[in-house]
Design a protein around this motif. Structure first.
Motif, PDB file in Angstrom:
ATOM      1  N   ASN A  47     -79.188 -35.139  -7.781  1.00 14.06           N
ATOM      2  CA  ASN A  47     -77.758 -34.821  -7.768  1.00 14.06           C
ATOM      3  C   ASN A  47     -76.904 -35.973  -7.245  1.00 14.06           C
ATOM      4  O   ASN A  47     -75.742 -36.097  -7.624  1.00 14.06           O
ATOM      5  N   SER A  48     -77.453 -36.801  -6.376  1.00 10.80           N
ATOM      6  CA  SER A  48     -76.642 -37.894  -5.841  1.00 10.80           C
ATOM      7  C   SER A  48     -76.700 -39.151  -6.706  1.00 10.80           C
ATOM      8  O   SER A  48     -75.762 -39.937  -6.688  1.00 10.80           O
ATOM      9  N   ILE A  49     -77.772 -39.338  -7.463  1.00 10.44           N
ATOM     10  CA  ILE A  49     -77.899 -40.581  -8.239  1.00 10.44           C
ATOM     11  C   ILE A  49     -77.721 -40.340  -9.739  1.00 10.44           C
ATOM     12  O   ILE A  49     -76.846 -40.929 -10.375  1.00 10.44           O
ATOM     13  N   LEU A  50     -78.546 -39.481 -10.314  1.00  8.49           N
ATOM     14  CA  LEU A  50     -78.557 -39.339 -11.771  1.00  8.49           C
ATOM     15  C   LEU A  50     -77.304 -38.659 -12.315  1.00  8.49           C
ATOM     16  O   LEU A  50     -76.887 -38.963 -13.442  1.00  8.49           O
ATOM     17  N   VAL A  51     -76.707 -37.778 -11.548  1.00  9.40           N
ATOM     18  CA  VAL A  51     -75.469 -37.136 -12.019  1.00  9.40           C
ATOM     19  C   VAL A  51     -74.349 -38.166 -12.081  1.00  9.40           C
ATOM     20  O   VAL A  51     -73.587 -38.223 -13.043  1.00  9.40           O
ATOM     21  N   THR A  52     -74.277 -39.012 -11.061  1.00 10.85           N
ATOM     22  CA  THR A  52     -73.217 -40.013 -11.003  1.00 10.85           C
ATOM     23  C   THR A  52     -73.440 -41.150 -12.001  1.00 10.85           C
ATOM     24  O   THR A  52     -72.534 -41.533 -12.741  1.00 10.85           O
ATOM     25  N   VAL A  53     -74.653 -41.680 -12.021  1.00  9.60           N
ATOM     26  CA  VAL A  53     -74.928 -42.874 -12.828  1.00  9.60           C
ATOM     27  C   VAL A  53     -75.090 -42.541 -14.310  1.00  9.60           C
ATOM     28  O   VAL A  53     -74.529 -43.215 -15.167  1.00  9.60           O
ATOM     29  N   CYS A  54     -75.871 -41.505 -14.610  1.00  6.35           N
ATOM     30  CA  CYS A  54     -76.211 -41.218 -16.011  1.00  6.35           C
ATOM     31  C   CYS A  54     -75.448 -40.034 -16.604  1.00  6.35           C
ATOM     32  O   CYS A  54     -75.536 -39.799 -17.800  1.00  6.35           O
ATOM     33  N   GLY A  55     -74.782 -39.266 -15.774  1.00  6.58           N
ATOM     34  CA  GLY A  55     -74.037 -38.129 -16.276  1.00  6.58           C
ATOM     35  C   GLY A  55     -74.891 -36.911 -16.575  1.00  6.58           C
ATOM     36  O   GLY A  55     -74.482 -36.030 -17.340  1.00  6.58           O
TER      37      GLY A  55
END
Length: 121
Positions: free
Chosen positions: A31-39
């Motif tokens: 939730n902190s990395i992949l949601v922000t970076v990859c959508g």
């Protein structure tokens, strides 16, 4: 009785604690990395646990917990360190002979001279 207790504790850690901690970590990181970076979509705790279990199944990682607790389940049920004590009571010469004998029995097809090859030399 001690073996049974150790087995139950190992099973509890294997089933409950490790996947729960991994689920929290995977959920947080996703939730902190992949949601922000990859959508990607936000995931919940159980989806994080599911991703952990999927990774364990695909990589054969289910042996991690018993090894961290104190050895394999086979060792817990059947052995009390008999090979460990036997190995450490051997001299260096006995250890070398043992290793050579095991190599010949199990890996004899490699680097193995036949009696004909010895006679030719």
């Amino acid at each position: 009785m001690k073996k049974i207790f150790k087995s139950v504790v190992t099973l509890m850690v294997f089933i409950a604690v490790i996947p729960s901690l991994a689920g929290v970590a995977i959920t947080y990181l996703w939730n902190s990395i992949l949601v922000t970076v990859c959508g990607f979509a936000v995931i919940g705790f159980w989806q994080g646990v599911g991703l952990f279990l999927l990774g364990q199944i695909m990589t054969g990682g289910f042996i991690i917990a018993p090894i961290l607790i104190g050895g394999s389940l086979h060792k817990i049920f059947h052995h009390d360190g008999d090979w460990h004590s036997h190995w450490h009571s051997m001299t260096k010469e006995q250890k070398r002979e043992f290793i050579e004998r095991r190599r010949m029995e199990h890996f004899g097809f490699r680097n193995h001279k036949t009696p004909d090859a010895d006679a030719a030399e």
